[in-house]
Design an enzyme around this catalytic site. Structure first.
Site, short mmCIF file in Angstrom:
data_model
loop_
_atom_site.label_atom_id
_atom_site.label_comp_id
_atom_site.label_asym_id
_atom_site.label_seq_id
_atom_site.Cartn_x
_atom_site.Cartn_y
_atom_site.Cartn_z
CG HIS A 82 -15.79 -7.61 -23.15
ND1 HIS A 82 -16.00 -8.61 -24.23
CD2 HIS A 82 -16.51 -7.89 -22.03
CE1 HIS A 82 -16.91 -9.39 -23.91
NE2 HIS A 82 -17.22 -8.91 -22.65
N GLY A 163 -21.89 -9.72 -46.10
CA GLY A 163 -20.96 -8.40 -46.35
C GLY A 163 -19.63 -8.80 -46.98
N PRO A 164 -18.80 -8.02 -46.98
CG PRO A 164 -17.47 -5.92 -46.62
CD PRO A 164 -18.90 -6.58 -46.43
CB ALA A 165 -14.56 -11.94 -48.27
CG PHE A 167 -9.35 -5.20 -41.98
CD1 PHE A 167 -10.18 -5.60 -40.84
CD2 PHE A 167 -8.52 -4.21 -41.83
CE1 PHE A 167 -10.03 -5.08 -39.54
CE2 PHE A 167 -8.25 -3.77 -40.51
CZ PHE A 167 -8.93 -4.08 -39.44
N PRO A 169 -11.68 -1.17 -41.71
CG PRO A 169 -9.72 -0.63 -42.44
CD PRO A 169 -11.01 -0.96 -42.74
N GLY A 172 -14.44 -3.23 -38.37
CA GLY A 172 -14.25 -4.59 -37.90
C GLY A 172 -15.62 -5.61 -38.37
#
Length: 539
Positions: A82, A163-165, A167, A169, A172
């Site tokens: 998915h 939220g943060p711009a 990544f 990990p 996600g």
């Protein structure tokens, strides 16, 4: 009507039973939330949870579920068929009853902001909650999936809404949104897969392609063969049942099937359905066939029968209608209590329930007795000439009775809210101001509930007077008691308005409310006398 929202969080874990169960338990443990379904998929490696509750409760339930998933789901290791961008991949809020789409947009917004703050993860708003056209759909946000997320969030046009711009990990990103209730609905065709697909092309919004739209809006459909049933089906997704409810889709399929010479043999609901959707079908067939049905259970039976919902497997409303799956009594403990329990609660040391709840109950009993006299007249051969009149008079009295019952608890809740506000700290000017505003809000609610009792009960008087003229004379005393109870309920509610009004600072609101309450109380006394006078003349 109880305010009810459905929340359908999709988590990117469908194989680890411990994680699946931990998330489910977090939802179950959230006050005011009822977990309806847990649907894990091994190949998709995804689990869909369905739960419902009051607006504020579902936000808390979704946050609890997300906290349970943090640390248990690691997107660096997650693989499945998915599409997905995060551990909590998508979390939609869906209006079911007593709430608007805009309410659900606000819930998605609040959830996204709090999730980002609590877990430090990126959140994108989608659907009706989206803030930009290029990221309105899940397909747009999921382009490239989790694997492309690190590069995408670094671009200005893909800066998360909350939220943060950056990544994250192990998590996600999460998509939080508001959407309409989707009903999965299949119509059975006594023909081939190809014939079912022809019908699907005719009814679905996309039709047969550009320039050839279908007849129904907010509908997706295909035709397929179901070997286990031995028939074909038009498989339909109703994306907005207010635009196209199930009965409209069913009748459209029947018309298209007739045009090509094939038969329709009932239909099948896949998953859950809001009560309103079935009641819309019932009202359609009641009007079409000139029926008179007031009882909700009979309306549901009519809808199930006319749509053929038990044609391939038994349709059990208690397991398919969302509202029927919610434990009774949680939101209305007083209305669900026995007569003995309620009266003993009134007579206890506790300040609530009190006169306000008792007034709502008296008004409900008054309306109920009026409806009862109608039923004691309707359908009887002796009073056959009054059937049309009773068909007109019973519904408003029945509706008022049902509308007044929840106010028994709402009055007590309003009083509890006032006590809670009065107990707030006031050690500093800031605290004093917060307490003052909370008390004003609570006082206004404490006035509005009994005022709503008065307005709802007041709408009964014309039907009560006509019932006195045309109702079964053998039930005269029942209507006399009903008129007296209705009047007493209105008078009692007016006293609850009066006792709370002085504390409200808004002078204009005070004056308008006092004038309305006095007018309704005076009218109640006059109308009670009018009903009794009519009955006295019929002796």
């Amino acid at each position: 009507m109880a305010r009810l929202v459905e929340c359908v969080p999709n988590f990117s874990e469908g194989r680890d039973r411990a994680t699946i169960d931990a998330i489910a338990e977090a939802i179950r443990a959230s006050a005011g939330c009822t977990l309806l379904d847990v649907d894990p998929g091994g190949s998709t490696n995804r689990t869909v949870y369905t739960f419902v509750g009051a607006p504020e409760a579902v936000v808390e339930g979704a946050l609890a579920a997300a906290r349970a998933a943090r640390g248990r789901i690691d997107m660096r290791k997650q693989k499945g068929e998915h599409p997905r961008v995060g551990a909590l991949d998508v979390c939609p809020f869906v209006p079911v009853a007593g709430v608007t789409m805009q309410d659900c947009v606000a819930l998605a917004d609040a959830f996204g902001e709090r999730l980002a703050a609590q877990l430090g993860v990126p959140v994108f708003l989608y659907g009706h909650a989206a803030r930009a056209g290029h990221r309105r759909t899940l397909q747009q946000i999921r382009a490239g999936e989790y694997e492309a997320l690190a590069e995408r969030v670094s671009r200005p046009e893909w800066k998360p809404d909350y939220g943060p711009a950056a990544f994250v990990p192990d998590w996600g990103a999460t998509c939080a949104g508001a959407r309409d209730f989707l009903i999965a609905y299949n119509v059975n065709v006594l023909g081939t897969k190809e014939q079912a697909h022809r019908i699907a092309l005719d009814i679905r919004e996309a039709g047969r392609g550009p320039g050839q739209p279908g007849r129904l809006k907010a509908v997706r459909a295909i035709g397929w063969q179901v070997e286990e049933y031995g028939l074909a089906q038009v498989s339909i997704n109703l994306e907005d049942f207010h635009t196209t409810p199930p009965h409209v889709a069913f009748e459209a399929c029947r018309e298209q099937a007739k045009a090509i010479g094939v038969g329709i043999a009932g239909s099948e609901l896949v998953g859950l359905i809001p009560l309103e959707a079935l009641l819309l079908a019932a009202e359609h067939y009641v009007a079409k066939e000139g029926l008179f049905i007031v009882d909700e259970r009979q309306k549901i039976r009519l809808a199930v029968e006319r749509l053929g919902l038990s044609s391939v497997q038994p349709f059990l409303p208690e397991k398919r209608v969302i509202e029927y799956m919610i434990p009774k009594g949680e939101d209305e403990p007083l209305a669900q209590a026995s007569v003995r329990q309620f009266v003993e609660a009134l007579g206890s040391r506790a300040p609530a329930p009190g006169g306000g709840s008792a007034s709502a109950l008296m008004a409900a009993m008054g309306a109920g007795l009026g409806a009862m006299v109608g039923w004691m007249t309707y359908g009887k051969r002796k009073f056959a000439d009054q059937d049309k009149v009773m068909r007109r008079l019973i519904p408003p009295l029945d509706e008022a009775m049902r509308a007044l019952l929840p106010m028994i608890d709402r009055d007590t809740c309003a009083f509890d809210a006032y006590l809670a506000a009065a107990g707030m700290p006031k050690a500093s000017p800031g605290e004093e101001e917060v307490r003052r505003r909370a008390m004003q809000d609570a006082l206004q609610a404490a006035v509005q509930v009994p005022l709503e009792v008065m307005r709802t009960a007041d709408r009964c008087w014309e039907a009560m007077a006509e019932m006195a003229e045309h109702g079964n004379p053998a039930s005269r005393s029942d209507l006399e008691v009903g008129a007296a109870a209705l009047s007493a309920g209105i008078w009692g509610a007016s006293r609850n308005v009066a006792i709370n009004l002085p504390g409200i600072e808004d002078e204009g609101l005070r004056d308008r409310t006092a004038a309305e309450a006095e007018r309704l109380a005076t009218r109640a006394d006059q109308e009670r006398k009018r009903v009794l006078d009519i009955l006295a003349r019929r002796r």
